[in-house]
Scaffold this motif. Structure first.
Motif, short mmCIF file in Angstrom:
data_model
loop_
_atom_site.label_atom_id
_atom_site.label_comp_id
_atom_site.label_asym_id
_atom_site.label_seq_id
_atom_site.Cartn_x
_atom_site.Cartn_y
_atom_site.Cartn_z
N GLY A 110 0.82 -1.19 0.00
CA GLY A 110 0.00 0.00 0.00
C GLY A 110 0.86 1.25 0.00
N ARG A 111 0.23 2.40 0.26
CA ARG A 111 0.92 3.68 0.22
C ARG A 111 0.89 4.35 1.59
NH1 ARG A 111 -2.68 4.22 -3.81
NH2 ARG A 111 -3.60 6.04 -2.81
N THR A 118 -0.84 6.79 7.85
CA THR A 118 -2.07 6.26 7.29
C THR A 118 -1.71 5.47 6.04
OG1 THR A 118 -2.44 8.27 5.98
CG2 THR A 118 -3.46 8.16 8.17
N GLY A 120 -2.84 4.44 2.16
CA GLY A 120 -3.65 4.52 0.96
C GLY A 120 -3.51 3.24 0.16
N GLY A 121 -4.47 3.02 -0.73
CA GLY A 121 -4.39 1.84 -1.58
C GLY A 121 -5.67 1.02 -1.55
N THR A 122 -5.99 0.43 -2.68
CA THR A 122 -7.15 -0.44 -2.82
C THR A 122 -6.71 -1.89 -2.63
OG1 THR A 122 -6.76 -0.75 -5.19
CG2 THR A 122 -8.12 1.16 -4.51
N SER A 125 -4.47 -2.82 -5.54
CA SER A 125 -3.10 -2.29 -5.53
C SER A 125 -2.27 -2.93 -4.43
CB SER A 125 -3.12 -0.76 -5.38
OG SER A 125 -3.65 -0.36 -4.13
N ALA A 148 -6.12 2.16 7.05
CA ALA A 148 -6.53 2.34 5.66
C ALA A 148 -7.44 3.55 5.49
CB ALA A 148 -7.23 1.08 5.16
N THR A 149 -7.25 4.26 4.38
CA THR A 149 -8.07 5.43 4.08
C THR A 149 -8.95 5.23 2.85
OG1 THR A 149 -6.28 6.38 2.73
CG2 THR A 149 -6.36 7.00 5.07
N GLU A 150 -8.72 4.15 2.08
CA GLU A 150 -9.46 3.96 0.84
C GLU A 150 -10.21 2.63 0.76
OE1 GLU A 150 -7.09 4.65 -2.70
OE2 GLU A 150 -5.71 5.90 -1.56
N ALA A 151 -10.07 1.79 1.76
CA ALA A 151 -10.67 0.45 1.66
C ALA A 151 -10.97 -0.10 3.04
CB ALA A 151 -9.72 -0.49 0.92
N ASP A 152 -11.81 -1.12 3.07
CA ASP A 152 -12.08 -1.82 4.33
C ASP A 152 -10.83 -2.59 4.75
OD1 ASP A 152 -14.23 -3.05 6.27
OD2 ASP A 152 -13.02 -4.73 5.50
#
Length: 226
Positions: A110-111, A118, A120-122, A125, A148-152
């Motif tokens: 992830g990012r 934090t 990022g990343g789906t 990804s 995570a900020t973009e996914a469960d």
């Protein structure tokens, strides 16, 4: 599921880390980690030696998301001779520095960004990052799922598990209630540091030993049920 006790609070090694080790001896903790900020190099060397003397596997986790500082942490890991290095995203550079050592490397998937970090990343990804790490020869991945900020978070764990046969460690914001679901999603280990020191693992218990005992029991139960 393995429990990795991090001698850290707010992403820094606690200044009384050597005293803390004395408090937790006898609990049977087999995995202990720290970071290379918060205490000086001499203290880190003493800490690493004492953890080894306890028979535990040693971990150093990279804090910085800056390349130069992250690679400096890798060099510290090499100098100390830790068993496993976690974090960082510069896989090729890190593996180059680790060449010739027995240190297992688990980069971030992830990012990661910011402080506190934090992620990022789906799921897609993160899975690609896991495949890339495995193909490069990494021992596994370090996943900040609950940052995570973009996914469960559990979707990220499941995606990572499907993409790698390496060791999957979930770090950051892990509570006892989250350990079981993380194990069922495929995590091999979790790291806990700040939550043990601030008393949030077992709010009605006051001692660090009681906090850690709660985490140990939760990981053992999750491992049996997974």
């Amino acid at each position: 599921m393995d429990f990795i006790f991090m001698l850290t609070r707010d992403d820094r090694t606690v200044t009384d880390c050597l005293d803390v080790l004395g408090q937790v001896e006898g609990l049977g903790i087999r995995h202990i980690g720290f970071k290379d900020i918060g205490v000086d190099r001499d203290t880190l060397s003493q800490l690493h030696a004492r953890v080894r003397d306890m028979g535990a596997t040693t971990y150093l986790e990279v804090v910085s998301t800056d390349r130069t500082q992250a690679l400096a942490s890798v060099r510290t890991a090499v100098d100390l001779g830790v068993d496993r290095l976690m974090g960082g995203t510069w896989i090729d550079d890190t593996l180059g520095l680790l060449h010739g050592t027995s240190i297992g490397y688990l980069p971030f998937a992830g990012r990661p960004s910011g402080h506190p970090t934090t992620l990022g990343g789906t799921p897609e990804s993160v899975a690609e990052d896991c495949r890339r790490a495995q193909e490069a020869g990494c021992a596994g991945v370090d996943l900040l799922a609950h940052r995570a900020t973009e996914a469960d978070p559990l979707d990220l764990v499941r995606a990572a598990r499907a993409a790698t046969t390496g060791r999957l460690v979930v770090a950051g914001s892990v509570t006892t209630e989250r350990i079981g679901p993380l194990a069922r999603a495929g995590a091999d280990a979790v790291t806990i540091g700040s939550a043990a020191f601030d008393g949030s693992l077992a709010p009605r218990s006051g001692t660090l030993r009681a906090q850690l005992a709660t985490a140990i029991e939760a990981c053992a139960a999750a491992g049996e049920a997974a």
